[in-house]
Design an enzyme around this catalytic site. Structure first.
Site, PDB file in Angstrom:
ATOM      1  N   LYS A 141      21.539 -34.728  48.247  1.00 27.70           N
ATOM      2  CA  LYS A 141      20.335 -34.201  48.327  1.00 27.70           C
ATOM      3  C   LYS A 141      19.303 -35.105  49.092  1.00 27.70           C
ATOM      4  CE  LYS A 141      16.823 -31.654  45.476  1.00 27.70           C
ATOM      5  NZ  LYS A 141      16.503 -31.514  44.096  1.00 27.70           N
TER       6      LYS A 141
ATOM      7  N   CYS B 114      18.812 -27.236  46.517  1.00 25.52           N
ATOM      8  CA  CYS B 114      17.558 -26.775  45.730  1.00 25.52           C
ATOM      9  C   CYS B 114      16.113 -26.938  46.451  1.00 25.52           C
ATOM     10  CB  CYS B 114      17.507 -27.538  44.291  1.00 25.52           C
ATOM     11  SG  CYS B 114      16.314 -26.640  43.102  1.00 25.52           S
TER      12      CYS B 114
ATOM     13  N   GLU C 143      23.261 -26.336  41.258  1.00 24.13           N
ATOM     14  CA  GLU C 143      22.816 -27.724  41.162  1.00 24.13           C
ATOM     15  C   GLU C 143      22.980 -28.447  39.549  1.00 24.13           C
ATOM     16  OE1 GLU C 143      18.755 -30.465  42.289  1.00 24.13           O
ATOM     17  OE2 GLU C 143      18.477 -28.244  41.519  1.00 24.13           O
TER      18      GLU C 143
END
Length: 273
Positions: A113, A155, A41
């Site tokens: 995300k 994440c 990330e």
């Protein structure tokens, strides 16, 4: 049996220097026999000083690093799964965007995300990702990669089983989980959650991670992992230093596990009261 390379990074506040790290890793990955490279990330910029970071965060089509990464993939005949980079998304907010560059040099597949990390930690750290980033709205699966049907996450998405349930329902063979986990949360939850997600989806999980103390003062947990569909950890890069590691992905293992534990085939909708 495809071989992948996993890059564990300690990204800083200079995107050019971070790109150079990725470029060296791409060369080393090919030399080591890998056909696909996974990065963490925020590979190109990790900076919690939003004013200092702002000049580097532009629309995807305006970023010099997108064509540079496409050229890098084409030059080396390597698929590059960039864990994520920050891009401008309009309305004064950004997107935390994964990009997968195929060796053909074409426009990358992308995923934004979905889940924002907004939290006050017991150690005094406070994070409000939603202040600067807007959440993605689409589940993304890339068909026919070297590691099969590839699902994309980033994440904090790891903490939301429904997303991984959807990726399992779509029969992903591999799921990417690039990350920059904090040390406290990583030590508590990183390994157990990644193993659980691999088991739930009966899929390989590839989690390239940030590690160490960064220029902006934060510390990340590291321990880039590759987990097989049975939940076995095939690769753990530890929490001490950046580096590049390799792992062979036996896609035949997926059918073996799904035959032994057919949870995906047996799944039913849960009745609501």
């Amino acid at each position: 049996m495809p071989r992948i390379a996993v890059l564990q990074m300690c990204s800083g506040i200079d995107p050019g220097r971070n790109f150079d790290t990725i470029a060296r890793a791409a060369s080393d990955a090919v030399e080591g026999g890998a056909q696909m490279l996974f990065t963490p990330e925020m590979s190109l910029l990790l900076d919690r000083d939003r004013a200092r970071a702002a000049p580097h965060i532009v629309l995807q089509d305006a970023s010099p690093f997108v064509p540079m990464l496409a050229n890098l993939a084409e030059e080396h005949g390597l698929t590059i799964a960039l864990g994520s980079m920050a891009v401008a998304a309009g309305g004064g907010r950004n997107a935390n965007r994964s990009m997968v560059f195929a060796p053909d040099g074409e426009r990358p597949d992308t995923y934004d995300k979905i889940h924002m990390f907004d939290v006050d930690l017991a150690n005094g750290e406070s994070w409000r990702e939603s202040n600067a980033y807007r959440p993605g709205e689409e589940v993304v699966v890339i068909e026919d990669t070297l590691v099969g049907r590839l699902g994309l996450t980033i994440c904090y998405d790891l903490r939301f089983p429904a997303l991984f349930g959807e990726l399992g329902d779509r029969r992903c063979e591999t799921i990417a989980v690039p990350a920059a986990f904090t040390r406290p949360t990583g030590a508590a939850h990183w390994h157990v959650m990644l193993r659980a997600r691999a088991i739930e989806a009966s899929a390989f999980v590839i989690a390239a991670a940030q590690v160490g103390r960064h220029e902006d003062g934060r510390e990340t947990y590291g321990h880039s992992l590759v987990v097989d569909p049975w939940g076995e950890v095939l690769l753990d890069m530890g929490g001490e230093a950046p580096g590049l590691a390799f792992c062979d992905i036996d896609l035949a293992r997926i059918a073996e596990v799904r035959a032994q534990v057919p949870a995906l085939a047996n799944r039913r909708a849960i009745p609501k009261s």
